[in-house]
Design an enzyme around this catalytic site. Structure first.
Site, mmCIF file in Angstrom:
data_model
loop_
_atom_site.group_PDB
_atom_site.id
_atom_site.type_symbol
_atom_site.label_atom_id
_atom_site.label_comp_id
_atom_site.label_asym_id
_atom_site.label_seq_id
_atom_site.Cartn_x
_atom_site.Cartn_y
_atom_site.Cartn_z
ATOM 1 N N ASP A 177 -3.090 1.301 6.104
ATOM 2 C CA ASP A 177 -3.312 1.019 4.686
ATOM 3 C C ASP A 177 -2.109 0.278 4.104
ATOM 4 O OD1 ASP A 177 -4.432 1.060 2.186
ATOM 5 O OD2 ASP A 177 -4.567 3.232 2.019
ATOM 6 N N ASP A 178 -2.357 -0.851 3.448
ATOM 7 C CA ASP A 178 -1.298 -1.611 2.769
ATOM 8 C C ASP A 178 -0.169 -2.005 3.720
ATOM 9 O OD1 ASP A 178 -2.786 -1.158 0.528
ATOM 10 O OD2 ASP A 178 -1.225 -0.146 -0.617
ATOM 11 N N CYS A 188 -8.778 -1.995 -1.156
ATOM 12 C CA CYS A 188 -9.248 -0.982 -0.210
ATOM 13 C C CYS A 188 -10.760 -0.937 0.010
ATOM 14 C CB CYS A 188 -8.763 0.391 -0.659
ATOM 15 S SG CYS A 188 -6.986 0.467 -0.939
ATOM 16 N N ARG A 192 -12.879 -2.146 3.483
ATOM 17 C CA ARG A 192 -13.465 -1.140 4.362
ATOM 18 C C ARG A 192 -14.979 -1.299 4.457
ATOM 19 N NH1 ARG A 192 -9.281 2.989 4.769
ATOM 20 N NH2 ARG A 192 -7.496 1.945 3.813
ATOM 21 N N LYS A 222 -8.677 8.062 5.246
ATOM 22 C CA LYS A 222 -9.125 7.543 3.953
ATOM 23 C C LYS A 222 -10.510 6.902 4.079
ATOM 24 C CE LYS A 222 -7.793 3.926 0.658
ATOM 25 N NZ LYS A 222 -6.672 3.068 0.226
ATOM 26 N N HIS A 239 -12.877 6.138 0.879
ATOM 27 C CA HIS A 239 -12.883 5.250 -0.282
ATOM 28 C C HIS A 239 -14.171 4.442 -0.442
ATOM 29 C CE1 HIS A 239 -9.696 3.305 -3.148
ATOM 30 N NE2 HIS A 239 -10.749 3.795 -3.786
ATOM 31 N N SER A 246 -7.683 6.832 -1.948
ATOM 32 C CA SER A 246 -6.264 6.591 -1.687
ATOM 33 C C SER A 246 -5.431 7.836 -1.967
ATOM 34 C CB SER A 246 -5.751 5.438 -2.555
ATOM 35 O OG SER A 246 -6.408 4.232 -2.229
ATOM 36 N N HIS A 253 0.397 3.287 2.594
ATOM 37 C CA HIS A 253 0.130 3.392 1.161
ATOM 38 C C HIS A 253 1.076 4.411 0.540
ATOM 39 C CE1 HIS A 253 -2.140 3.758 -2.577
ATOM 40 N NE2 HIS A 253 -3.001 2.836 -2.164
ATOM 41 N N ASP A 258 -5.955 -2.852 6.347
ATOM 42 C CA ASP A 258 -7.030 -3.091 5.377
ATOM 43 C C ASP A 258 -6.670 -4.180 4.381
ATOM 44 O OD1 ASP A 258 -5.160 -1.670 3.831
ATOM 45 O OD2 ASP A 258 -6.703 -0.626 2.695
ATOM 46 N N ASN A 259 -5.386 -4.443 4.186
ATOM 47 C CA ASN A 259 -4.906 -5.538 3.342
ATOM 48 C C ASN A 259 -3.392 -5.574 3.442
ATOM 49 O OD1 ASN A 259 -5.994 -3.277 0.968
ATOM 50 N ND2 ASN A 259 -3.806 -3.715 1.053
ATOM 51 N N LYS A 268 -0.936 -7.939 -1.777
ATOM 52 C CA LYS A 268 -2.137 -7.171 -2.091
ATOM 53 C C LYS A 268 -2.740 -7.622 -3.420
ATOM 54 C CE LYS A 268 -3.658 -2.363 -2.800
ATOM 55 N NZ LYS A 268 -3.287 -0.942 -2.700
#
Length: 520
Positions: free
Chosen positions: A40-41, A82, A86, A135, A137, A160, A246, A294-295, A325
């Protein structure tokens, strides 16, 4: 006696041949296992293997070893936030098709539209044991939960890890307060109206959860899933959606951390150690481990954000605002990616093929021998030849959806075509320090040559033949895709309704939900 011996001998030979054929047939039809790891992130420059030797920090030694098998250098998340990212990974479809164009929240009543089909659902129907950790989301209520979207078992946070208070919060900007029995506290950027829940299938097992033990919880659960599937002789899919990187960061390492920078480094090391444990657990088995993000990093979080490497989006930075992001600059979409599959993937392979997280859908299904439903159109491509045969041909076009910083949610207003990238809109994402930059429409579009200008600083001159040729080609590709989506009868629409009663809460009568309130 000789005739009896000959008969027995021939029978034994025939039996051996038949057994060998059965073994070969079983080997040929045996399905591979899949472990998909989604960080994540995470920034492209967070992994040592993406950096030059003189700047490597040895924060990701296990992933470095996996990079010696297969590394993608031009792999992109399907969106730069997010939920849209996904949803696109799981369905193989742009957000304009699957309906998910921006994030769901704590009070969301719905999630990924029920008309959409995920690749875990298809693998589950094909006999796979499917499990998810981490996660989600994509909706936490009723039919939208993971156990109703293709996963037999689920353990994780429904959104998140900053969308709820915790008793011992981790590192974040701003520093968020802990859950308080006297009621929620207000603090800009902190969500303290409800405790952060840990869910097992459809039940809350801890609220607020302990962020500092979450990694160990995830690791032990993942190892148990692998062991369970192996004991039952069942092929499996493990979808591991990590809380790393994250915020809030909560690395459980000693000695005590001495600086803000070491907090992020320690979190990378903790994530890498978890992946190393999984790698060791599957050695000798027919298992593909596929790691990606994811990003890009959330640069608004300053020292608690990752590195974009050389992809700095300098055109935007020079005008103010963020370029990671929530944006369509390379720093927001280009993510680290590695595939590890001994005896299947040629080692020491690097591919510059242009690919997307949407392609995981098509590739995993192809490797499992599972056909997706023919009643819908897909945007993912099968990258099997690239993975297994070292091919270098990826997508002709890849479109990046806006994630709300500029333009309308989901609009495909940035496009890649080979080494070129065109922007029809820029601006409005917050950088470290608070600058956002102005939203700007570009007609004609900004076009960058990423081979010559990976930092995206100096766009091509619109008066040159090179620019006009590229602009025409990208415009045609974009128009064709938009027409294809407009005529697609399988397009879904997500319900973004909210209701305070939709928040996952073990005791909704309390101002802050806590499991310990229910104990005698």
């Amino acid at each position: 006696m000789a005739e009896i011996f000959t008969t027995v001998f021939l029978s034994c030979v025939l039996l051996c041949v038949l057994l060998r054929q059965l073994v070969l047939q079983n080997t040929a039809t045996k399905k591979p296992n899949f472990i998909i790891i989604l960080a994540d992130d995470i920034g492209w420059g967070d992994l040592d293997a993406n950096l030059s030797p003189e700047v490597r920090r040895n924060n990701t030694p296990y992933l470095n070893l996996m990079y010696h098998f297969f590394r993608f250098t031009d792999f992109h998340s399907p969106a730069s936030t997010c939920s849209p990212s996904r949803a696109a990974i799981l369905t193989g479809r742009y957000g304009l098709r699957n309906g998910v164009t921006h994030n769901f929240g704590v009070n969301s009543v719905a999630g990924l539209p029920l008309s959409e089909v995920t690749f875990p659902q298809l693998l589950q129907a094909a006999g796979y044991y499917t499990a998810m950790i981490g996660k989600w989301h994509l909706g936490h209520n009723g039919p939208y939960s993971p156990t109703n979207r293709g996963f037999t078992n689920y353990l994780g946070i429904p959104y998140s890890n900053d969308m709820g208070c915790t008793d011992t919060p981790g590192y974040d900007l701003p520093q968020c307060p802990p859950c308080d029995s006297r009621g929620p506290k207000g603090n800009r950027g902190c969500y303290s109206k409800v405790g952060l829940p840990l869910m097992k299938n459809n039940s809350i097992v801890e609220q607020p959860l302990d962020l500092w033990t979450l990694t160990e919880t995830y690791k032990s659960t993942a190892l148990s899933i692998i062991h369970y599937a192996r004991q039952n002789g069942q092929p499996y899919l493990l979808f591991l959606a990590l809380a790393h990187m994250h915020v809030p960061l909560a690395p459980r390492l000693s000695p005590p951390l001495s600086s803000d920078h070491s907090v992020y480094a320690a979190s990378l090391q903790e994530m890498d150690s978890l992946i190393g444990a999984l790698k060791s657990a599957v050695e000798g088995s027919d298992t593909l481990i596929w790691f990606t993000g994811d990003n890009g990093p959330w640069e608004q979080k300053c020292q608690y954000a990752g590195s974009v490497g050389p992809f700095r989006g300098k055109w935007q930075v020079n005008k103010g605002g963020g370029s990671a992001k929530r944006t369509t600059w390379e720093g927001g979409h280009r993510v680290p990616n590695v595939a590890y599959w001994p005896d299947k993937i040629p080692p020491n392979t690097t591919s510059s093929a242009l690919l997307s997280g949407m392609d995981i859908f098509s590739t995993v299904l192809a490797l499992a021998g599972v056909m997706p439903p023919s009643d819908r159109r897909y945007d993912g491509v099968d990258a099997t030849d690239i993975l297994l045969k070292g091919g270098q041909t990826g997508r002709e076009f890849l479109f990046h959806p806006n994630s709300g910083a500029a333009g309308q949610y989901g609009d495909l207003q940035t496009a890649r075509c080979g080494k070129y990238k065109a922007f029809y809109i820029t601006g409005a994402a917050e950088a470290c320090g608070g600058s956002t930059g102005s939203e700007e429409l570009h007609d004609p579009p900004l076009i960058f040559d990423l081979e010559a200008d990976e930092a995206e600083e100096s766009p091509l001159d619109p008066q040159t033949p090179e620019y006009r040729e590229v602009a025409d080609r990208i415009a045609r590709g974009r128009e064709e895709l938009l027409w294809d989506i407009a005529t697609d009868r399988s397009v879904s629409a997500a319900d973004y309704s909210i209701d305070s009663k939709a928040a996952p809460c073990c005791d909704p009568t309390q101002p802050v939900c806590r499991l310990d309130r229910l104990k005698p």
